[in-house]
Enzyme design. Structure first.
Site, short mmCIF file in Angstrom:
data_model
loop_
_atom_site.label_atom_id
_atom_site.label_comp_id
_atom_site.label_asym_id
_atom_site.label_seq_id
_atom_site.Cartn_x
_atom_site.Cartn_y
_atom_site.Cartn_z
N GLU A 242 0.83 -1.21 0.00
CA GLU A 242 0.00 0.00 0.00
C GLU A 242 0.86 1.26 0.00
OE1 GLU A 242 -3.06 0.07 -0.55
OE2 GLU A 242 -3.90 -1.87 0.07
N ARG A 246 0.68 3.76 -3.29
CA ARG A 246 0.02 5.04 -3.01
C ARG A 246 1.02 6.17 -2.79
NH1 ARG A 246 -5.62 3.92 0.23
NH2 ARG A 246 -5.75 1.68 -0.10
N ASP A 373 -4.87 -10.22 -8.07
CA ASP A 373 -5.23 -9.42 -9.24
C ASP A 373 -4.08 -8.67 -9.89
OD1 ASP A 373 -5.06 -7.92 -6.92
OD2 ASP A 373 -6.82 -6.70 -7.30
N GLU A 509 -11.94 0.52 -10.32
CA GLU A 509 -11.54 -0.42 -11.38
C GLU A 509 -12.38 -0.30 -12.65
OE1 GLU A 509 -9.85 -1.52 -7.65
OE2 GLU A 509 -11.99 -1.37 -8.17
N THR A 597 -0.95 0.60 -10.37
CA THR A 597 -2.23 0.05 -9.93
C THR A 597 -3.01 1.02 -9.05
OG1 THR A 597 -3.24 -2.01 -9.11
CG2 THR A 597 -1.46 -1.06 -7.79
#
Length: 607
Positions: A242, A246, A373, A509, A597
């Site tokens: 994360e 981010r 994913d 998404e 992502t």
């Protein structure tokens, strides 16, 4: 005993005075001991800092030279390079003389309309007023993509739909600034903050969104906080994945756009601390790192790491090595990918969990959803990021998509919707699809656009994105649940939502796939679908001080707000919708940029 009897012969006042003197003396002694300990602790900290300064590699000379040139240009134009620092916790309005070189798009759009009968002018043809050459040069430098001719990184024209996205962003930002400034996330209903890592997640995640939208005041306030208050030395655990996607991703993307050295310095310092996670016997990193102590460990609930998490940090670490010319970041990330590729993968699909000590998978569910994913996402994107020069990523991606087709793709009944389910241990198929899987149509379309199984993959992309649209369309709020189950029995509805899955977290998404599909096909239905999504967010998730996730998308009369605004709503969802609605196809173009992502665009380069 004689002394004790003598003490009791004293008056009550005299005994009180004796006690008081003794207590004061004890407190003074304790204070002296504490002060001595603090001085020793500060001395140790100073030695650590000095050692780190000696071991940190220098930044690339070209970057420093570019920074000096930018500083000189700003001084010539009468601008300060850095905005004035505000007080801790709240950053006030930045005076014009201290603002970064943003383009005034409101004025620019007005001038373009007047000069071209309402039609948009090409950015390269914009003429500077007499005597304003320096300002024009700065505006061009801020808008153009460094090293990517033809691409722009700030909107020069904003249409009505984009104006609505900007209004929603400003509404969310106002709530965050008022009640959660410098904290990770906003609780908009209770008007409070939510802390996860203590890194200002919403603020850092939103930097490049503000740059693209041209929100100069908001950007300058956020930049000042990053420079003055983003503390990367705190004694606190953060999640490697994360924090990488981010914070590190946000800092690197914003550095590329702004060429402001502050963002690169912070990114390098953060990455140096995150490298501690890779110090494992196998090369598979631990999930958590303490930024202050630089010690890493697994999550409290397990010794294992998520496969998606350890294989979705490569773009960021590779890009940092590229711009600093220091290979250590890429080497650490590449080693992880090599270990995963050497493992037994059923039809090139990965299991959800992997052990950092042994480097082995724990056998489990095969899925394109949570915990797996973005592994598939970064296979293709690493190939694209380095100019399609590393063919191993192309091969790994294609073989994994063959595995998805063979083991996970099915069709619903009676509507024949194409979806991607899961396979449980023992080859038991489970017709469940997370909303997270809705990134897949955009990924397939990107690969098809580059000639990878062009017809078949583009057909899959078109069908699966339509399935994702149905996940929104069939709910009374027009918003998708967190996951759905598909009917394969031949009767009833195609889509079923279980009570525990009815929530919506403001996820990006589907917006991402709409954006990619529109950019690659020009089909305006994707813009229309995106507008329907935006209306759903605005109608059912908007509250007085921001936007909130909701617990029930199936009941528009009682959505049960959750009082949490995820950082990715500003960093991803609104960014993708803004780009989706844009008339400027060269605004962060897909042939020059790859989005990580967390929707932070990074330039394509050739090693």
């Amino acid at each position: 005993m004689v002394q004790l009897r003598g003490f009791y012969r004293l008056t009550r006042l005299q005994r009180f005075i004796v006690f008081a003197v003794g207590l004061i003396g004890s407190l003074y002694l304790l204070q002296m001991m504490y002060s001595r300990r603090q001085r020793r602790h500060q001395a140790v900290q100073q030695r650590v800092v000095e050692e780190l300064q000696l071991t940190l590699s220098p930044l690339d000379d070209e970057i420093l030279a570019h920074h000096r040139q930018a500083k000189d240009a700003l001084q010539m134009a009468g601008l300060a390079l850095r905005p004035k620092k505000g007080p801790p916790g709240r950053v006030r309005h930045v005076p014009p003389e201290h603002r970064a070189p943003f383009v005034d798009h409101d004025a620019a759009a007005h001038d373009h309309d007047n000069e071209n009968g309402g039609e948009q002018a090409e950015p390269a043809e914009t003429q500077a007023p007499a005597g304003k050459k320096e300002d024009s040069d700065l505006a061009a430098a801020a808008t153009a993509a460094p090293g990517n001719g033809g691409a722009i990184l700030q909107a020069t024209h904003i249409n009505k739909r984009q104006e609505k996205v900007v209004e929603m962003f400003k509404h969310a930002w106002a709530g965050y600034k008022e009640y959660s400034w410098g904290h990770d996330e906003l609780k908009p209903i209770s008007r409070a903050s939510s802390e996860w890592f203590g890194l200002g997640l919403t603020l850092v995640d939103s930097l490049d969104t503000m740059w693209i939208m041209g929100l100069k005041d908001e950007f300058n306030e956020a930049r000042s906080w990053v420079e003055s208050h983003l503390d990367l030395t705190q004694n606190r655990d953060v999640n490697l994945f994360e924090t990488t996607i981010r914070v590190l991703g946000g800092l690197l993307s914003t550095y590329h756009m702004s060429k402001d050295i502050v963002f690169l310095e912070k990114a390098t310092s953060l990455a140096d601390r995150l490298l501690a996670a890779f110090q494992t016997p196998s090369g598979i990193p631990y999930s958590d790192v303490n930024l202050g102590t630089r010690r890493a460990h697994g999550p409290r609930w397990s010794v294992e790491s998520s496969t998606a998490e350890v294989t979705t940090i490569q773009m960021e670490f590779r890009y940092l090595s590229h711009i600093t010319k220091d290979p250590k970041y890429q080497q650490a990330a590449d080693r992880t990918m090599d270990v995963v590729q050497a493992l037994d993968r059923p039809d090139s699909l990965v299991h959800m969990m992997i052990n950092p000590m042994s480097g082995q998978f724990r056998s489990g569910t095969l899925t394109m959803g949570a915990r797996a994913d973005s592994y598939y996402e970064y296979l293709l994107k690493q190939w694209l990021q380095t100019g399609k020069t590393e063919d191993k990523f192309r091969k790994w991606y294609l073989s994994s998509m063959e595995g998805v087709e063979k083991r996970l793709m099915r069709r619903s009944s009676p509507g024949n919707l194409l979806f991607v389910g899961e396979e449980k241990p023992g080859n038991q198929y489970y017709p469940k699809m997370d909303h997270l899987v809705c990134f897949l149509p955009g990924l397939l379309a990107l690969g098809a656009h580059e000639g990878l199984e062009k017809d078949k993959h583009m057909s899959w992309a078109t069908e699966i994105v339509s399935t994702c649209h149905e996940m929104y369309k069939r709910m009374s709020t027009g918003l998708s649940p967190e996951l759905v189950h598909f009917n394969m029995a031949g009767n009833g509805e195609d889509i079923d939502v279980h009570p525990k899955d009815k929530h919506n977290l403001l996820r990006p998404e589907t917006a991402e796939s709409y954006f990619v599909m529109y950019r690659l096909t020009g089909d305006k239905k994707y813009q229309d679908w995106g507008w329907e999504m935006l209306e759903g967010f605005d109608r059912y998730c908007r509250v007085e001080h921001g936007f909130t996730s909701i617990s029930d998308v199936t009941n528009k009369m009682n959505t049960q707000p959750r009082d949490k605004m995820e950082s990715f709503f500003l960093g991803e969802t609104l960014k993708y919708l803004f780009l989706l609605f844009s008339d400027e196809m060269n605004l962060v173009p897909l042939d020059k940029y790859v989005f990580n992502t967390e929707a932070h665009p990074m330039p394509i380069w050739t090693p």
